[in-house]
Design a protein around this motif. Sequence first.
Motif, PDB file in Angstrom:
ATOM      1  N   GLU A 256      28.680-106.395 -49.834  1.00 20.26           N
ATOM      2  CA  GLU A 256      30.020-106.626 -49.295  1.00 20.26           C
ATOM      3  C   GLU A 256      31.064-105.755 -49.983  1.00 20.26           C
ATOM      4  O   GLU A 256      31.888-105.128 -49.319  1.00 20.26           O
ATOM      5  N   GLN A 257      31.035-105.701 -51.310  1.00 20.00           N
ATOM      6  CA  GLN A 257      32.021-104.921 -52.060  1.00 20.00           C
ATOM      7  C   GLN A 257      31.938-103.432 -51.738  1.00 20.00           C
ATOM      8  O   GLN A 257      32.950-102.744 -51.675  1.00 20.00           O
ATOM      9  N   LYS A 258      30.728-102.950 -51.507  1.00 16.41           N
ATOM     10  CA  LYS A 258      30.540-101.525 -51.209  1.00 16.41           C
ATOM     11  C   LYS A 258      30.660-101.237 -49.711  1.00 16.41           C
ATOM     12  O   LYS A 258      30.474-100.116 -49.282  1.00 16.41           O
ATOM     13  N   GLN A 259      30.949-102.277 -48.934  1.00 16.73           N
ATOM     14  CA  GLN A 259      31.088-102.175 -47.479  1.00 16.73           C
ATOM     15  C   GLN A 259      29.862-101.520 -46.836  1.00 16.73           C
ATOM     16  O   GLN A 259      29.964-100.611 -46.025  1.00 16.73           O
ATOM     17  N   ALA A 260      28.695-102.037 -47.216  1.00 18.56           N
ATOM     18  CA  ALA A 260      27.437-101.523 -46.688  1.00 18.56           C
ATOM     19  C   ALA A 260      27.314-101.851 -45.204  1.00 18.56           C
ATOM     20  O   ALA A 260      27.815-102.872 -44.728  1.00 18.56           O
ATOM     21  N   ASP A 261      26.644-100.967 -44.478  1.00 19.16           N
ATOM     22  CA  ASP A 261      26.384-101.203 -43.058  1.00 19.16           C
ATOM     23  C   ASP A 261      25.176-102.104 -42.866  1.00 19.16           C
ATOM     24  O   ASP A 261      25.115-102.867 -41.899  1.00 19.16           O
ATOM     25  N   LEU A 262      24.200-101.990 -43.768  1.00 18.17           N
ATOM     26  CA  LEU A 262      22.944-102.733 -43.682  1.00 18.17           C
ATOM     27  C   LEU A 262      22.482-103.096 -45.082  1.00 18.17           C
ATOM     28  O   LEU A 262      22.860-102.447 -46.057  1.00 18.17           O
ATOM     29  N   PHE A 263      21.589-104.078 -45.153  1.00 20.04           N
ATOM     30  CA  PHE A 263      21.022-104.501 -46.427  1.00 20.04           C
ATOM     31  C   PHE A 263      19.523-104.698 -46.260  1.00 20.04           C
ATOM     32  O   PHE A 263      19.092-105.403 -45.352  1.00 20.04           O
ATOM     33  N   VAL A 264      18.733-104.068 -47.131  1.00 18.33           N
ATOM     34  CA  VAL A 264      17.275-104.217 -47.111  1.00 18.33           C
ATOM     35  C   VAL A 264      16.824-104.601 -48.517  1.00 18.33           C
ATOM     36  O   VAL A 264      17.155-103.922 -49.490  1.00 18.33           O
ATOM     37  N   SER A 265      16.073-105.676 -48.600  1.00 16.78           N
ATOM     38  CA  SER A 265      15.535-106.142 -49.872  1.00 16.78           C
ATOM     39  C   SER A 265      14.012-106.011 -49.829  1.00 16.78           C
ATOM     40  O   SER A 265      13.370-106.543 -48.923  1.00 16.78           O
ATOM     41  N   PHE A 266      13.451-105.303 -50.799  1.00 16.57           N
ATOM     42  CA  PHE A 266      12.004-105.072 -50.852  1.00 16.57           C
ATOM     43  C   PHE A 266      11.353-106.048 -51.819  1.00 16.57           C
ATOM     44  O   PHE A 266      11.835-106.243 -52.934  1.00 16.57           O
ATOM     45  N   HIS A 267      10.234-106.612 -51.376  1.00 20.34           N
ATOM     46  CA  HIS A 267       9.492-107.561 -52.214  1.00 20.34           C
ATOM     47  C   HIS A 267       8.001-107.440 -51.946  1.00 20.34           C
ATOM     48  O   HIS A 267       7.573-106.852 -50.954  1.00 20.34           O
ATOM     49  N   PHE A 268       7.235-108.041 -52.845  1.00 16.42           N
ATOM     50  CA  PHE A 268       5.801-108.239 -52.648  1.00 16.42           C
ATOM     51  C   PHE A 268       5.552-109.717 -52.860  1.00 16.42           C
ATOM     52  O   PHE A 268       5.965-110.285 -53.864  1.00 16.42           O
ATOM     53  N   ASP A 269       4.923-110.333 -51.908  1.00 17.76           N
ATOM     54  CA  ASP A 269       4.724-111.773 -51.884  1.00 17.76           C
ATOM     55  C   ASP A 269       3.643-112.188 -52.870  1.00 17.76           C
ATOM     56  O   ASP A 269       2.941-111.357 -53.448  1.00 17.76           O
ATOM     57  N   SER A 270       3.492-113.491 -53.026  1.00 13.15           N
ATOM     58  CA  SER A 270       2.448-114.068 -53.870  1.00 13.15           C
ATOM     59  C   SER A 270       2.065-115.410 -53.267  1.00 13.15           C
ATOM     60  O   SER A 270       2.911-116.118 -52.734  1.00 13.15           O
ATOM     61  N   ALA A 271       0.799-115.735 -53.325  1.00 13.03           N
ATOM     62  CA  ALA A 271       0.295-117.015 -52.830  1.00 13.03           C
ATOM     63  C   ALA A 271      -0.104-117.878 -54.027  1.00 13.03           C
ATOM     64  O   ALA A 271      -0.356-117.352 -55.115  1.00 13.03           O
ATOM     65  N   PRO A 272      -0.177-119.196 -53.835  1.00  8.88           N
ATOM     66  CA  PRO A 272      -0.557-120.074 -54.953  1.00  8.88           C
ATOM     67  C   PRO A 272      -1.901-119.698 -55.588  1.00  8.88           C
ATOM     68  O   PRO A 272      -2.077-119.819 -56.791  1.00  8.88           O
ATOM     69  N   GLU A 273      -2.848-119.256 -54.776  1.00  6.34           N
ATOM     70  CA  GLU A 273      -4.166-118.868 -55.277  1.00  6.34           C
ATOM     71  C   GLU A 273      -4.404-117.382 -54.996  1.00  6.34           C
ATOM     72  O   GLU A 273      -4.012-116.882 -53.947  1.00  6.34           O
ATOM     73  N   ASN A 274      -5.069-116.698 -55.900  1.00  4.36           N
ATOM     74  CA  ASN A 274      -5.408-115.293 -55.688  1.00  4.36           C
ATOM     75  C   ASN A 274      -6.240-115.133 -54.416  1.00  4.36           C
ATOM     76  O   ASN A 274      -7.094-115.971 -54.117  1.00  4.36           O
ATOM     77  N   ASN A 275      -5.979-114.064 -53.703  1.00  4.33           N
ATOM     78  CA  ASN A 275      -6.720-113.695 -52.489  1.00  4.33           C
ATOM     79  C   ASN A 275      -6.656-114.758 -51.389  1.00  4.33           C
ATOM     80  O   ASN A 275      -7.495-114.791 -50.508  1.00  4.33           O
ATOM     81  N   GLU A 276      -5.641-115.598 -51.433  1.00  4.41           N
ATOM     82  CA  GLU A 276      -5.477-116.657 -50.449  1.00  4.41           C
ATOM     83  C   GLU A 276      -4.703-116.177 -49.212  1.00  4.41           C
ATOM     84  O   GLU A 276      -4.864-116.720 -48.125  1.00  4.41           O
ATOM     85  N   ALA A 277      -3.855-115.164 -49.394  1.00  5.47           N
ATOM     86  CA  ALA A 277      -3.022-114.695 -48.289  1.00  5.47           C
ATOM     87  C   ALA A 277      -2.940-113.174 -48.329  1.00  5.47           C
ATOM     88  O   ALA A 277      -3.201-112.541 -49.349  1.00  5.47           O
ATOM     89  N   SER A 278      -2.571-112.616 -47.181  1.00  2.05           N
ATOM     90  CA  SER A 278      -2.452-111.172 -47.046  1.00  2.05           C
ATOM     91  C   SER A 278      -1.436-110.886 -45.955  1.00  2.05           C
ATOM     92  O   SER A 278      -1.297-111.670 -45.012  1.00  2.05           O
ATOM     93  N   GLY A 279      -0.731-109.788 -46.070  1.00  2.00           N
ATOM     94  CA  GLY A 279       0.104-109.367 -44.966  1.00  2.00           C
ATOM     95  C   GLY A 279       1.512-108.948 -45.313  1.00  2.00           C
ATOM     96  O   GLY A 279       1.999-109.128 -46.425  1.00  2.00           O
ATOM     97  N   TYR A 280       2.139-108.384 -44.292  1.00  5.35           N
ATOM     98  CA  TYR A 280       3.508-107.880 -44.331  1.00  5.35           C
ATOM     99  C   TYR A 280       4.358-108.765 -43.425  1.00  5.35           C
ATOM    100  O   TYR A 280       3.929-109.124 -42.329  1.00  5.35           O
ATOM    101  N   THR A 281       5.570-109.118 -43.861  1.00 10.17           N
ATOM    102  CA  THR A 281       6.485-109.920 -43.047  1.00 10.17           C
ATOM    103  C   THR A 281       7.897-109.377 -43.194  1.00 10.17           C
ATOM    104  O   THR A 281       8.329-109.048 -44.299  1.00 10.17           O
ATOM    105  N   ALA A 282       8.620-109.298 -42.074  1.00  7.01           N
ATOM    106  CA  ALA A 282      10.037-108.930 -42.077  1.00  7.01           C
ATOM    107  C   ALA A 282      10.840-110.209 -41.850  1.00  7.01           C
ATOM    108  O   ALA A 282      10.697-110.855 -40.812  1.00  7.01           O
ATOM    109  N   TYR A 283      11.663-110.589 -42.824  1.00  4.95           N
ATOM    110  CA  TYR A 283      12.466-111.809 -42.737  1.00  4.95           C
ATOM    111  C   TYR A 283      13.933-111.484 -42.467  1.00  4.95           C
ATOM    112  O   TYR A 283      14.452-110.481 -42.944  1.00  4.95           O
TER     113      TYR A 283
END
Length: 167
Positions: free
Chosen positions: A49-76
Amino acid sequence: DQKHFEKNYTLQLAQRVKTVLEKDYGTHVIMTRSTDHIVYLSKIPKIAEQKQADLFVSFHFDSAPENNEASGYTAYYYNAGNGSKSLAQNINNVMKPAMPITNKGVEVGDFWVIHHNTVPAVLLENGYINSAKDFSYIRSAKYQKYIAKKVPMGLQNYLTQAAKSNQ
């Protein structure tokens, strides 16, 4: 696993996207962080907001409660009315065709950085860091370059679509 930290991979990815946006699209990119330092969650939307951005993108890598329990890409997105849903859809549409991990599509997500943002905002979960399959991609330069090429294309598609609807 105390050896591989999301913050390192997200910064690496964000810097790759920034490079493509600046070099190939002439975009002015504002990073909430460009080194390994803490930026408090409550301050992140305010930066846009302060920089008067036109768009905002936040990059993350997900985690599941158990290893190898989930996989994939999601746009929220959170605020459909301000263009965030369309932004998420446009990014997802360009990511979909050759994504090496499961594309879980576009979903509403109640994450602070997109919920409390007034500009069109998305949060991209680019794989599960505790999935052996996803992590093999997350740490690869090829995968990060794929995302760094596709995200700007999705942003461009969104901006073109938004400009047409404002005419």
